[in-house]
Scaffold this motif. Structure first.
Motif, PDB file in Angstrom:
ATOM      1  N   GLU A 165       0.828  -1.208   0.000  1.00 30.25           N
ATOM      2  CA  GLU A 165       0.000   0.000   0.000  1.00 30.25           C
ATOM      3  C   GLU A 165       0.862   1.257   0.000  1.00 30.25           C
ATOM      4  N   GLY A 166       1.994   1.226   0.709  1.00 30.81           N
ATOM      5  CA  GLY A 166       2.914   2.362   0.710  1.00 30.81           C
ATOM      6  C   GLY A 166       3.477   2.622  -0.668  1.00 30.81           C
ATOM      7  N   SER A 167       3.784   1.556  -1.383  1.00 29.27           N
ATOM      8  CA  SER A 167       4.283   1.695  -2.755  1.00 29.27           C
ATOM      9  C   SER A 167       3.223   2.315  -3.652  1.00 29.27           C
ATOM     10  N   GLN A 168       1.996   1.848  -3.522  1.00 24.53           N
ATOM     11  CA  GLN A 168       0.900   2.387  -4.333  1.00 24.53           C
ATOM     12  C   GLN A 168       0.647   3.855  -4.000  1.00 24.53           C
ATOM     13  N   ARG A 169       0.669   4.174  -2.712  1.00 24.52           N
ATOM     14  CA  ARG A 169       0.427   5.549  -2.268  1.00 24.52           C
ATOM     15  C   ARG A 169       1.487   6.501  -2.805  1.00 24.52           C
ATOM     16  N   LYS A 170       2.736   6.026  -2.821  1.00 25.61           N
ATOM     17  CA  LYS A 170       3.846   6.862  -3.289  1.00 25.61           C
ATOM     18  C   LYS A 170       3.998   6.822  -4.808  1.00 25.61           C
ATOM     19  N   GLY A 171       3.254   5.933  -5.457  1.00 26.18           N
ATOM     20  CA  GLY A 171       3.381   5.801  -6.901  1.00 26.18           C
ATOM     21  C   GLY A 171       4.716   5.213  -7.321  1.00 26.18           C
ATOM     22  N   THR A 172       5.296   4.377  -6.459  1.00 25.72           N
ATOM     23  CA  THR A 172       6.586   3.739  -6.768  1.00 25.72           C
ATOM     24  C   THR A 172       6.373   2.259  -7.016  1.00 25.72           C
ATOM     25  N   ASN A 173       7.328   1.647  -7.626  1.00 25.04           N
ATOM     26  CA  ASN A 173       7.271   0.223  -7.897  1.00 25.04           C
ATOM     27  C   ASN A 173       8.378  -0.464  -7.109  1.00 25.04           C
ATOM     28  N   ARG A 174       8.235  -0.477  -5.796  1.00 25.49           N
ATOM     29  CA  ARG A 174       9.233  -1.129  -4.954  1.00 25.49           C
ATOM     30  C   ARG A 174       9.017  -2.641  -5.012  1.00 25.49           C
ATOM     31  N   PRO A 175      10.057  -3.396  -5.316  1.00 24.09           N
ATOM     32  CA  PRO A 175       9.869  -4.845  -5.489  1.00 24.09           C
ATOM     33  C   PRO A 175       9.636  -5.585  -4.178  1.00 24.09           C
ATOM     34  N   ILE A 176       8.890  -6.651  -4.318  1.00 27.25           N
ATOM     35  CA  ILE A 176       8.720  -7.634  -3.251  1.00 27.25           C
ATOM     36  C   ILE A 176       9.428  -8.882  -3.754  1.00 27.25           C
ATOM     37  N   VAL A 177      10.364  -9.393  -2.956  1.00 26.22           N
ATOM     38  CA  VAL A 177      11.165 -10.544  -3.359  1.00 26.22           C
ATOM     39  C   VAL A 177      10.817 -11.721  -2.450  1.00 26.22           C
ATOM     40  N   PRO A 178      10.045 -12.679  -2.971  1.00 22.07           N
ATOM     41  CA  PRO A 178       9.717 -13.848  -2.155  1.00 22.07           C
ATOM     42  C   PRO A 178      10.821 -14.902  -2.217  1.00 22.07           C
ATOM     43  N   VAL A 179      11.177 -15.396  -1.050  1.00 18.57           N
ATOM     44  CA  VAL A 179      12.144 -16.486  -0.929  1.00 18.57           C
ATOM     45  C   VAL A 179      11.365 -17.663  -0.352  1.00 18.57           C
ATOM     46  N   MET A 180      11.312 -18.779  -1.096  1.00 18.76           N
ATOM     47  CA  MET A 180      10.579 -19.949  -0.622  1.00 18.76           C
ATOM     48  C   MET A 180      11.368 -20.583   0.511  1.00 18.76           C
ATOM     49  N   TRP A 181      11.039 -20.187   1.734  1.00 12.72           N
ATOM     50  CA  TRP A 181      11.739 -20.671   2.922  1.00 12.72           C
ATOM     51  C   TRP A 181      11.324 -22.100   3.244  1.00 12.72           C
TER      52      TRP A 181
END
Length: 148
Positions: free
Chosen positions: A85-101
């Motif tokens: 939501e913070g990324s959307q609010r700021k209009g940025t495309n901050r990546p989410i990197v999933p690591v299959m733990w």
């Protein structure tokens, strides 16, 4: 880094965090790189929710240590949603990197919210951690540093 405390009972997350931070600093040359992890960044007397929310708001990416317990954790889901939501609010495309733990399947998503998050994360390239989880972090093969 978003993970459940249960995953760090044997210090595995701590070792992963330390190794990843060192490797990122070596590879980028950025000695000021800040890698936020609650256990090392929150101190006695801190307003921990505010510290976490501020870190999520200023983070350049979110590393998710994905597991069935992460998916069912209210805190982890909250961190994920706040970051997104913070990324959307700021209009940025901050990546989410999933690591299959730990292996996660559709059956691990018990509620609609969990199914939605898992579907979103499944659209991303997921780093498979399972083979490296218990590796020797001092191994030159693991770090790519064969001169050590």
């Amino acid at each position: 880094m978003s993970y459940t405390a249960l995953k760090d009972v044997w210090g595995t997350v701590g070792k992963f965090h330390e190794h990843l931070e060192v490797e990122l600093k070596k590879k980028t040359g950025d000695r000021d790189l800040v890698f936020f992890r609650d256990k090392s960044a929150i101190h006695a007397g801190d307003a921990f929710e505010k510290v976490i929310f501020d870190a999520l708001d200023s983070a350049k990416l979110l590393l998710v240590l994905l597991s069935p317990t992460w998916l069912s954790s209210d805190w982890c889901k909250r961190e994920y949603k706040l970051f997104r939501e913070g990324s959307q609010r700021k209009g940025t495309n901050r990546p989410i990197v999933p690591v299959m733990w730990d292996r996660v399947s559709a059956e691990d998503a018990a509620h609609r919210e969990e199914k939605k998050i898992l579907a979103e994360l499944s659209q991303l390239q997921i780093f498979e951690w399972n083979d490296l989880q218990y590796a020797d972090w001092t191994s030159p093969e693991l770090s790519g540093d064969r001169n050590s």
